[in-house]
Design a protein around this motif. Structure first.
Motif, PDB file in Angstrom:
ATOM      1  N   THR A 303       0.865  -1.177   0.000  1.00 51.80           N
ATOM      2  CA  THR A 303       0.000   0.000   0.000  1.00 51.80           C
ATOM      3  C   THR A 303       0.902   1.228   0.000  1.00 51.80           C
ATOM      4  O   THR A 303       1.750   1.395   0.880  1.00 51.80           O
ATOM      5  N   ARG A 307      -3.064   4.002  -2.276  1.00 46.19           N
ATOM      6  CA  ARG A 307      -3.442   3.038  -3.307  1.00 46.19           C
ATOM      7  C   ARG A 307      -2.738   1.696  -3.059  1.00 46.19           C
ATOM      8  O   ARG A 307      -1.705   1.642  -2.396  1.00 46.19           O
ATOM      9  N   GLU A 309      -0.693  -1.230  -4.758  1.00 50.46           N
ATOM     10  CA  GLU A 309       0.113  -1.507  -5.941  1.00 50.46           C
ATOM     11  C   GLU A 309       0.616  -2.945  -5.850  1.00 50.46           C
ATOM     12  O   GLU A 309       1.274  -3.322  -4.887  1.00 50.46           O
ATOM     13  N   GLY A 359      -9.858  -0.074 -10.377  1.00 56.41           N
ATOM     14  CA  GLY A 359      -8.421  -0.069 -10.641  1.00 56.41           C
ATOM     15  C   GLY A 359      -8.095  -0.419 -12.077  1.00 56.41           C
ATOM     16  O   GLY A 359      -8.985  -0.538 -12.923  1.00 56.41           O
ATOM     17  N   VAL A 375      -3.093  -1.600 -10.018  1.00 56.92           N
ATOM     18  CA  VAL A 375      -3.180  -0.443  -9.129  1.00 56.92           C
ATOM     19  C   VAL A 375      -4.647  -0.193  -8.810  1.00 56.92           C
ATOM     20  O   VAL A 375      -5.487  -0.129  -9.718  1.00 56.92           O
ATOM     21  N   PRO A 377      -7.230   2.236  -6.107  1.00 58.35           N
ATOM     22  CA  PRO A 377      -7.308   3.251  -5.044  1.00 58.35           C
ATOM     23  C   PRO A 377      -7.857   2.650  -3.748  1.00 58.35           C
ATOM     24  O   PRO A 377      -8.724   1.768  -3.777  1.00 58.35           O
TER      25      PRO A 377
END
Length: 379
Positions: A303, A307, A309, A359, A375, A377
């Motif tokens: 994180t 977001r 990742e 995402g 990715v 949010p």
């Protein structure tokens, strides 16, 4: 020749000519499914020279519905009983036409049970299919003539019932026997086993994981096409355990492959953890399939700045520009690593799961590595 007797001398049979010009198509498959021999009759039917068919898979010669049938019926039936008879398939010819055939197949195994090759015989079935289709059309016309015109509401209700029935078959009728197989394998593992039986149990476990993934992907694809779409059950929960579980399952299917993992989450994440696990399973399975076998696959999840990742990378030849434009389309399968059979739905479903979470999934590929990055949010 004596008296009035007449002796007829038959010419010696040319076995090679009998194979090449038989009134049916012949082909032989290696244990990994690649075509190693095909006769002239079959190559003439589909308009592709025999030498161009060598190295391909039988599923590569089928249309889209035939490929699904191959994965869900043809291959499992052959593995279970070692043969099948009169399986209806549709071959795709060089000019794009469909050639209906009936196929028979039989495995040839060594004394120790190892698969040596599979022989497949094909007979053209266009006239038979046409006759069956005409019968069905005649029956449908008779039914339609005596039927009362349905209202739009009735039609929508029938469509909804069909969707639910189809999803029920995939979600229940297929999952239950699969769960029984997995449970039986776990029970057997608790008993003393030979080296050979351990290998068989490993293969069973790998097949269970793979079949479960195929069911998930086909189920989600069916929902999308029939109007259900990707459904989410989002809540704040710790994501690392599900990711570790997915990684462990795939490790059990790829015992000779390395997977390097880095996971750093600040806390619970608002998401559908099951769906994220499915996304990771599809991306990681893709990397294990297409990556170099002597180099590890790398997975990182963290994180960062509001977001989530997550990226998965593997070494190997880069993805071509043409393939890049079609990676997330359904039924697309790359040319690299085709020894691993699949429907070509994994990346498509992963992208749909990402989109449902708000995402994205992007991909980069060069001579150094191929990397898929998800990715999302953090709401």
């Amino acid at each position: 020749m004596t008296g009035g007797d007449t002796q007829i001398v038959m010419p010696a049979e040319d076995l090679e000519d009998l194979y090449e010009n038989a009134p049916c198509g012949y082909l032989s498959l290696q244990p990994d499914g690649h075509i190693v021999k095909v006769n002239r009759t079959l190559s003439t039917w589909i308009g592709i020279p025999a030498e161009q068919l060598l190295g391909k898979r039988l599923r590569d010669l089928l249309n889209t519905s035939g490929r699904i049938f191959y994965e869900t019926h043809f291959a499992p039936l052959l593995r279970m009983q070692g043969f099948f008879n009169e399986v209806a398939l549709d071959l795709v010819t060089a000019d794009g036409r469909t050639l209906p055939v009936l196929a028979n197949a039989m495995e040839r195994r060594a004394e120790d049970g190892a698969l040596l090759f599979t022989r497949v015989t094909m007979f053209q079935a266009a006239e038979r299919r046409r006759y069956e289709r005409e019968l069905l059309e005649a029956r449908a016309a008779a039914d339609a003539a005596g039927a009362i015109v349905k209202s739009q509401l009735d039609l929508e209700q029938q469509t909804a019932e069909l969707r639910e029935q189809f999803i029920a078959v995939l979600g229940h009728d297929l999952r239950n026997p699969l769960a029984s197989i997995a449970a039986a394998a776990r029970m057997l593992r608790k008993e003393e086993q030979t080296d050979r039986s351990i290998n068989v149990l490993d293969l069973m476990q790998g097949s269970v994981v793979r079949m479960s993934g195929l069911i998930d992907n086909v189920l989600d694809f069916a929902r999308g096409r029939l109007g259900g779409g990707i459904t989410l059950e989002r809540r704040a929960e710790h994501l690392e355990p599900i990711l570790r579980q997915v990684i462990g399952e795939l490790r059990s299917c790829h015992l000779d492959r390395g997977i390097e993992v880095s996971i750093e989450f600040a806390g619970p994440i608002n998401c559908d953890s099951g769906r994220i696990g499915q996304l990771v399973s599809n991306l990681l399975g893709n990397a294990l399939t297409h990556g170099k076998s002597d180099e590890p696959v790398r997975l990182s999840a963290a994180t960062v700045d509001g977001r989530l990742e997550l990226w998965i990378a593997n070494s190997g030849p880069p993805i071509s520009c043409d393939a890049m434009t079609r990676l997330f389309q359904p039924y697309f399968r790359g040319e690299i690593g085709t020894s691993q059979r699949g429907l070509g739905l994994g990346l498509h479903i992963a992208s749909e799961i990402a989109r449902a979470h708000g995402g994205t999934i992007t991909v980069s590929s060069d001579d150094t590595e191929t990397r898929f990055t998800f990715v999302m949010p953090l709401d």
